[in-house]
Enzyme design. Structure first.
Site, short mmCIF file in Angstrom:
data_model
loop_
_atom_site.label_atom_id
_atom_site.label_comp_id
_atom_site.label_asym_id
_atom_site.label_seq_id
_atom_site.Cartn_x
_atom_site.Cartn_y
_atom_site.Cartn_z
N ARG A 210 -3.56 -10.00 5.08
CA ARG A 210 -4.06 -10.07 3.70
C ARG A 210 -2.95 -9.56 2.78
O ARG A 210 -2.58 -8.39 2.87
CB ARG A 210 -5.32 -9.21 3.56
CG ARG A 210 -5.95 -9.22 2.17
CD ARG A 210 -7.17 -8.30 2.14
NE ARG A 210 -7.82 -8.32 0.85
CZ ARG A 210 -7.43 -7.60 -0.20
NH1 ARG A 210 -6.38 -6.80 -0.10
NH2 ARG A 210 -8.06 -7.68 -1.34
N LYS B 265 0.82 -1.23 0.00
CA LYS B 265 0.00 0.00 0.00
C LYS B 265 0.84 1.27 0.00
O LYS B 265 2.04 1.24 0.25
CB LYS B 265 -0.99 -0.05 1.17
CG LYS B 265 -2.14 -1.02 0.84
CD LYS B 265 -3.27 -0.99 1.81
CE LYS B 265 -4.36 -1.95 1.30
NZ LYS B 265 -5.35 -2.28 2.33
N1 HH2 Z 1 -7.48 -3.82 0.95
C1 HH2 Z 1 -7.83 -3.84 -0.35
C2 HH2 Z 1 -8.99 -4.52 -0.77
N2 HH2 Z 1 -9.74 -5.19 0.11
N3 HH2 Z 1 -10.14 -5.93 2.31
C3 HH2 Z 1 -9.79 -5.96 3.60
N4 HH2 Z 1 -10.52 -6.66 4.49
N5 HH2 Z 1 -8.69 -5.29 4.07
C4 HH2 Z 1 -7.88 -4.56 3.24
O1 HH2 Z 1 -6.91 -3.94 3.72
C5 HH2 Z 1 -8.23 -4.51 1.85
C6 HH2 Z 1 -9.39 -5.22 1.42
C7 HH2 Z 1 -6.99 -3.15 -1.37
O2 HH2 Z 1 -6.05 -4.05 -1.91
P1 HH2 Z 1 -6.21 -4.77 -3.33
O3 HH2 Z 1 -7.36 -5.71 -3.30
O4 HH2 Z 1 -4.92 -5.36 -3.72
O5 HH2 Z 1 -6.47 -3.56 -4.31
P2 HH2 Z 1 -7.74 -3.13 -5.17
O6 HH2 Z 1 -8.83 -2.76 -4.22
O7 HH2 Z 1 -7.25 -1.96 -5.98
O8 HH2 Z 1 -8.15 -4.30 -6.03
#
Ligand code: HH2
Length: 286
Positions: free
Chosen positions: A264, A230
């Site tokens: 995660r 992040k």
């Molecule tokens: N972060 C992201 C998405 N979902 N869910 C939880 N529970 N906690 C988190 O910190 C979290 C989440 C963002 O990461 P990513 O899925 O890699 O990115 P994007 O939302 O751009 O697909």
């Protein structure tokens, strides 16, 4: 301040019971999107997505988190139909996966189809903010839920995040969402809380939450932390998103030291090693 039941040593989700406390669990990320912030998304290629899912499990993922909508700052809102078209062909092909499938969604329609196809966890970045129907659906299905904190929406959350007391406000919000989930019929041992690193938070807010994770643990539920790649890691290290593994691992190790039960992450193979060391040091000492 203990509000929920002290978490049992098990997180129950669908037909799975995941033991907590003995070692940190790893939630591996599988994004089925064209626009996820870290560039890891696989869009429109279910066969490749299934291959990636199996790679994540082979690398040591205890849970697979599938997302069909990016929630990065400024991301485009998509409709439920598109989200379903992205995630369902993959969930349906993963029926015999040996670990629980979590679906990163806030939509009842997506959750309903995913649960019917065998998903065991709904990971809701709005903390059931879309209302009672989703809570009742999850409760009735026997799935687990991840309740995350976010200030604002992905479209506006990074404009000017503001808190008087970020740790206290996030803890109060999560306690209220957990209470609402229980009122909707969720068993406490099917609930996990998440401070929502990067969701309506500056780097300082993220660091305060990570430094005081114990305040969230006091709510009595397992805590999940998502720091992987992040932007606060980029702000501190100066690294672009593709080069933030080392910084991510440091944040994971310290989150474990502060009580994180589940992390995660995108980089499961590397994280497995980091949490093995962190667990060996801190869980033995607890
Ligand atoms: N972060 C992201 C998405 N979902 N869910 C939880 N529970 N906690 C988190 O910190 C979290 C989440 C963002 O990461 P990513 O899925 O890699 O990115 P994007 O939302 O751009 O697909």
């Amino acid at each position: 301040m203990t509000i929920g039941l002290q978490s049992s040593s098990v997180f129950r989700c669908g037909r799975f019971s995941l033991e907590l406390g003995r070692r940190t669990l790893i939630m591996g990320i599988l994004n089925l999107t064209p626009d996820s912030f870290s560039g890891d998304g696989i869009d429109g290629d279910p066969a490749r997505a299934v291959e990636r899912a199996n790679e994540l499990v082979a690398a040591g993922a205890d849970i697979l988190d599938i997302g069909g909508e990016s929630t990065r700052p400024g991301s485009a809102v998509i409709d439920a139909d598109l989200e379903l078209r992205r995630v369902m062909p993959v969930i349906e092909r993963l029926g015999d996966l040996p670990v629980p499938i979590s679906v990163d969604t806030r939509r009842v329609a997506v959750a309903r189809s995913a649960l019917a196809a065998g998903a065991a966890i709904i990971n809701d970045v709005t903390g059931l903010g879309e209302g009672p129907p989703l809570a009742s659906l999850i409760a009735g299905s026997g799935a687990g839920v991840v309740l995350m904190h976010m200030q604002g929406t992905p479209q506006d959350m990074q404009r000017d995040p503001h808190y008087e007391d970020v740790v206290g406000e996030v803890a109060t919000f999560l306690a209220a969402r957990a209470r609402a989930a229980c009122q909707a019929g969720m068993a406490p041992d099917r609930i996990v809380l998440d401070p929502g690193i990067g969701f309506g938070k500056t780097a300082e807010h993220n660091l305060a939450l990570l430094a005081h994770l114990d305040a969230l643990k006091e709510l009595g539920y397992p805590v999940l932390v998502g720091t992987s790649r992040k932007s606060f890691i980029g702000q501190i290290t100066g690294q672009q998103v593709g080069s933030r593994v080392a910084g991510s691992l440091a944040s994971v190790a310290l989150a474990v030291a502060r009580g994180a039960d589940i992390v995660r992450v995108h980089d499961v193979h590397e994280t497995r090693q980091a949490v093995a060391i962190a667990d060996a040091i801190v869980r033995e000492a607890r």
